[in-house]
Design a protein around this motif. Structure first.
Motif, PDB file in Angstrom:
ATOM      1  N   ARG A 203     -13.179  -9.082  23.686  1.00 59.38           N
ATOM      2  CA  ARG A 203     -13.354  -7.954  22.997  1.00 59.38           C
ATOM      3  C   ARG A 203     -12.076  -7.865  21.797  1.00 59.38           C
TER       4      ARG A 203
ATOM      5  N   ALA B  83     -12.385 -10.736  19.383  1.00 54.72           N
ATOM      6  CA  ALA B  83     -13.526 -10.322  18.367  1.00 54.72           C
ATOM      7  C   ALA B  83     -12.984  -9.220  17.121  1.00 54.72           C
ATOM      8  N   ASP B  84     -12.465  -8.132  17.730  1.00 61.54           N
ATOM      9  CA  ASP B  84     -11.829  -7.086  17.101  1.00 61.54           C
ATOM     10  C   ASP B  84     -10.557  -7.574  16.393  1.00 61.54           C
ATOM     11  N   HIS B  85      -9.901  -8.489  16.536  1.00 60.08           N
ATOM     12  CA  HIS B  85      -8.749  -8.761  15.677  1.00 60.08           C
ATOM     13  C   HIS B  85      -9.251  -9.925  14.555  1.00 60.08           C
ATOM     14  N   ALA B  86     -10.267 -10.534  14.787  1.00 60.97           N
ATOM     15  CA  ALA B  86     -11.053 -11.388  13.855  1.00 60.97           C
ATOM     16  C   ALA B  86     -11.523 -10.217  12.709  1.00 60.97           C
ATOM     17  N   ARG B  87     -12.095  -9.234  12.908  1.00 63.86           N
ATOM     18  CA  ARG B  87     -12.728  -8.369  12.339  1.00 63.86           C
ATOM     19  C   ARG B  87     -11.828  -7.474  11.614  1.00 63.86           C
ATOM     20  N   HIS B  88     -10.768  -7.089  12.374  1.00 64.38           N
ATOM     21  CA  HIS B  88      -9.694  -6.483  11.547  1.00 64.38           C
ATOM     22  C   HIS B  88      -9.020  -7.469  10.527  1.00 64.38           C
ATOM     23  N   ARG B  89      -9.086  -8.821  10.708  1.00 63.94           N
ATOM     24  CA  ARG B  89      -8.107  -9.749   9.543  1.00 63.94           C
ATOM     25  C   ARG B  89      -9.030  -9.606   8.591  1.00 63.94           C
ATOM     26  N   VAL B  90     -10.417  -9.443   8.425  1.00 63.91           N
ATOM     27  CA  VAL B  90     -11.283  -9.284   7.239  1.00 63.91           C
ATOM     28  C   VAL B  90     -11.178  -8.055   6.631  1.00 63.91           C
ATOM     29  N   GLN B  91     -10.794  -6.850   7.313  1.00 58.28           N
ATOM     30  CA  GLN B  91     -10.823  -5.614   6.740  1.00 58.28           C
ATOM     31  C   GLN B  91      -9.550  -4.807   6.446  1.00 58.28           C
TER      32      GLN B  91
END
Length: 105
Positions: free
Chosen positions: A83, A86-94
């Motif tokens: 989890r 996945a959250d880290h990858a999402r944060h890198r985009v945002q």
């Protein structure tokens, strides 16, 4: 009763005051500093990092997600690490700090 101190030694001569320039020394020509810059131009630096540690057999894996915007999360165990990844990858985009760097390049 007070004792006065008497000396036969003459007073020391006044020493000249030596003033030193503040800042970097000049070399060769005016305006050319010697040595390195006090604040060198920053090269590549880490803005976000995901570190996953898998210590070995029968040991609990750990993960640490860090970003220069202030994000600092840790996870323990396989499911929580999945989890967090996945959250880290999402944060890198945002993340605004990471998207500004991509737009500038």
């Amino acid at each position: 009763m007070e004792c006065r101190r008497t000396t036969t030694r003459p007073d020391a001569a006044e020493q000249p005051v030596v003033l030193r320039a503040v800042g970097a020394r000049k070399v060769v020509a005016e305006g050319v500093p010697s040595g390195s810059e006090p604040h060198p131009d920053p090269g590549p630096r880490i803005l976000a990092m995901l570190h996953i540690g898998a210590p070995g057999r029968n040991a609990m894996p750990t993960a640490h997600s860090w970003c220069s915007c202030g994000r600092d999360l840790k996870a323990f165990g396989h499911q929580q690490i999945a989890r967090l990844a996945a959250d880290h990858a999402r944060h890198r985009v945002q993340c605004p700090l990471l998207t500004q760097g991509k737009e500038a390049a």
